[in-house]
Design a protein around this motif. Structure first.
Motif: not given
Lengths: 259, 303
Positions: B34-37, B189-191, B287-296
């Motif tokens: 459960l992710l959130g600020a 903590i997204l990671s 080259m990279s994919k967006a991380k969860l953090e950016e997703m968030f």
């Protein structure tokens, strides 16, 4: 039932580890026993420290054993009650405030068992302390003055114990919905003081007040008969204790533990 | 099969709507993050499920349990700041809550030994909890949540208060629990969420703004990005690139340029070809994919 016993065991163990089982009985003994001792030695004490002018002749009527025992009991009216309230003021509130109550009650623990185990735990502590203290007073009164019949001792013990139980239950009641133990002690003591003051000044109108139980016990010790008004007062005290306990369970359950 | 279904859960504090109609399902034997600020309503949601708080509206339905029955037997709960009876030892506390949860004396003792070993504080079992460090309390907290073999383990910020080593160990522990039990844990903590969870619920201002499996979310939000680092300011090279290829967004920061493009393969060929032909002072190509953090951030900012 099994769960209730574990909860009570925990209360007992906690009160052993924090030495309540040692100091409560000790304080109760000291409070009561000093009365017969000081009353017995009063003439010598005054002689030694009084500094009375020479030639003064003081005649002390020797108090009766019943008077001495009654005087011991009145020691509990102020200091005894203060100690009871202070020792029970955080019984639930402190656990709720710290959050440990929530840790326990997310387990399948009955709210009723939680409250009643605490009530029984503090009742045991109270009655054992009170019994030890009052027994000490009875014993010393017997040695220094005269032995009061044991049946009268037991009867006065039970009657006065009901009043002290009322005080304990009232403290528990405020614990069921308040978080600040200081505030709980303040409110409980204020209520007890007001109740006592009003009951003794308006003793005719408020003859049924539980706060008059201590007066009735004194009267009983002096006269040897139960005052008529006592029945109402005793019944009301017992009914209040039960009602407060039920209300405590209800209020405790209704309150959000996490808030 | 779902262990728990939450429908339109709402919570109001006075006039403040903290949870505004949250619905989700917890599939069996999965780890759900459960992710959130801070202040998103994570703790409130978990506390309502654990029964520590009353809901204002909505439904919480455990699989195979009639509504209104006591579900505490099925839940193991670790609050954000676990507290214990300080005068007990860790072992005593575990046995106590085990017995309160209905275990026999022997079963409670056995389970206590197992769990103390599992969370790695077997040596400290006999010590008074008052002498425990923060990390040890957190571990004891996880152990007490597992004592009665719950179906659902709810952990409120299980790693936030830990040092990197402790965090690592709790994450490893969660991985061990995977496949055995359903775990719902909150974190900012997204990671951590990325590492252990099967599914993610994004909570924002009391609403679930996005949810799904980690793969599905990455697929949805991934926008490949290319990071280039030059020996000097990249502006002129980027201008050149603009003519050769469609770039959605450029972010130049010192000597670094981050490009968001759609056709990654084509972009790579062009960039590498140009850098060779024109002898670009290229230091790094990534080259990279967006991380969860950016997703968030995207999910949250999209609101």
């Amino acid at each position: 039932m099994r769960q209730w016993i574990f909860l009570l065991q925990k209360e007992m163990l906690e009160n052993i580890r924090n030495f309540k089982w040692i100091w409560m009985p000790l304080v109760f003994i000291i409070l009561a026993v000093q009365q017969p001792v000081t009353m017995y030695y009063m003439p010598q004490i005054i002689e030694k420290f009084g500094g009375l002018p020479e030639g003064t002749v003081l005649q002390f009527p020797t108090p009766s054993a019943e008077e001495v025992l009654a005087a011991s009991l009145t020691q509990y009216n102020s200091l005894g009650i203060l100690i009871i309230v202070l020792s029970t003021m955080g019984i639930i509130a402190s656990e709720r405030k710290s959050g440990v109550a929530a840790m326990i009650l997310v387990k399948p623990v009955s709210y009723t068992s939680f409250v009643t185990s605490k009530w029984i735990g503090s009742m045991l502590l109270l009655w054992v302390s009170f019994f030890c203290g009052y027994l000490g007073a009875w014993y010393y009164t017997g040695i220094l003055f005269e032995f009061v019949p044991f049946s009268i001792f037991i009867e006065s013990l039970l009657l006065y114990g009901i009043w002290l139980s009322f005080v304990t239950t009232l403290t528990l009641f405020f614990n069921s919905f308040m978080k600040s133990s200081g505030m709980i002690a303040f409110i409980t003591l204020t209520i007890i003081i007001l109740l006592s003051v009003f009951s003794s000044t308006l003793s005719n109108a408020l003859s049924w007040s539980p706060a008059l139980l201590s007066n009735y016990v004194t009267q009983y010790l002096m006269m040897g008969v139960f005052p008529e008004e006592m029945t109402a007062s005793l019944l009301l005290a017992i009914v209040s204790i039960i009602a407060l306990l039920i209300a405590s369970i209800f209020l405790f359950r209704k309150n959000e533990l996490a808030a | 099969m779902n262990v728990l279904t939450v429908k339109e859960l709402r919570k109001k504090f006075k006039r403040n709507n903290v949870i505004k109609g949250v619905s989700f399902e917890l599939p069996e034997k999965k780890i759900i993050a459960l992710l959130g600020a801070n202040g998103a309503g994570k703790t409130t949601t978990l506390q309502i499920i654990a029964g520590l708080m009353n809901k204002t509206g909505g439904e919480i339905q455990f699989e195979g349990v009639e509504a209104g029955t006591d579900t505490r037997q099925m839940i193991g709960y670790l609050p954000q700041f676990p507290v214990f009876y300080q005068w007990m030892s860790g072992k005593e506390f575990l046995q106590y809550v085990g017995k309160l949860s209905g275990l026999s004396n022997e079963a409670a003792a056995k389970k206590t030994t197992e769990l103390l070993a599992l969370v790695g504080i077997a040596d400290a079992g006999k010590k008074k909890i008052a002498n425990y460090s923060g990390g040890m309390k957190q571990r004891l907290g996880i152990a007490q949540a597992l004592i009665h073999d719950p179906k659902l383990l709810i952990l409120d910020e299980p790693v936030s208060a830990l040092d990197p080593l402790g965090r690592r160990e709790v994450i490893e522990l969660l991985k061990k629990l995977k496949t055995q039990i359903t775990v719902l844990f909150s974190t900012h903590i997204l990671s951590d969420a990325e590492e252990v969870s099967d599914e993610i619920l994004f909570l924002h201002h009391g609403e679930i703004v996005e949810s799904g499996s980690l793969e599905a979310l990455t697929a949805k939000y991934k926008q490949p990005k290319i990071t280039l680092v030059f020996e000097r300011s990249p502006q002129s090279y980027i201008d050149q690139l603009h003519q050769a290829l469609k770039i959605d967004e450029v972010d130049i920061n010192g000597k670094e340029a981050v490009l968001l493009v759609n056709e990654t393969d084509k972009a790579r060929d062009i960039i590498l070809q140009m850098s060779v032909e024109d002898r670009w002072p290229l230091v790094k190509f990534e080259m990279s994919k967006a991380k969860l953090e950016e997703m968030f951030l995207k999910v949250v900012q999209g609101q």
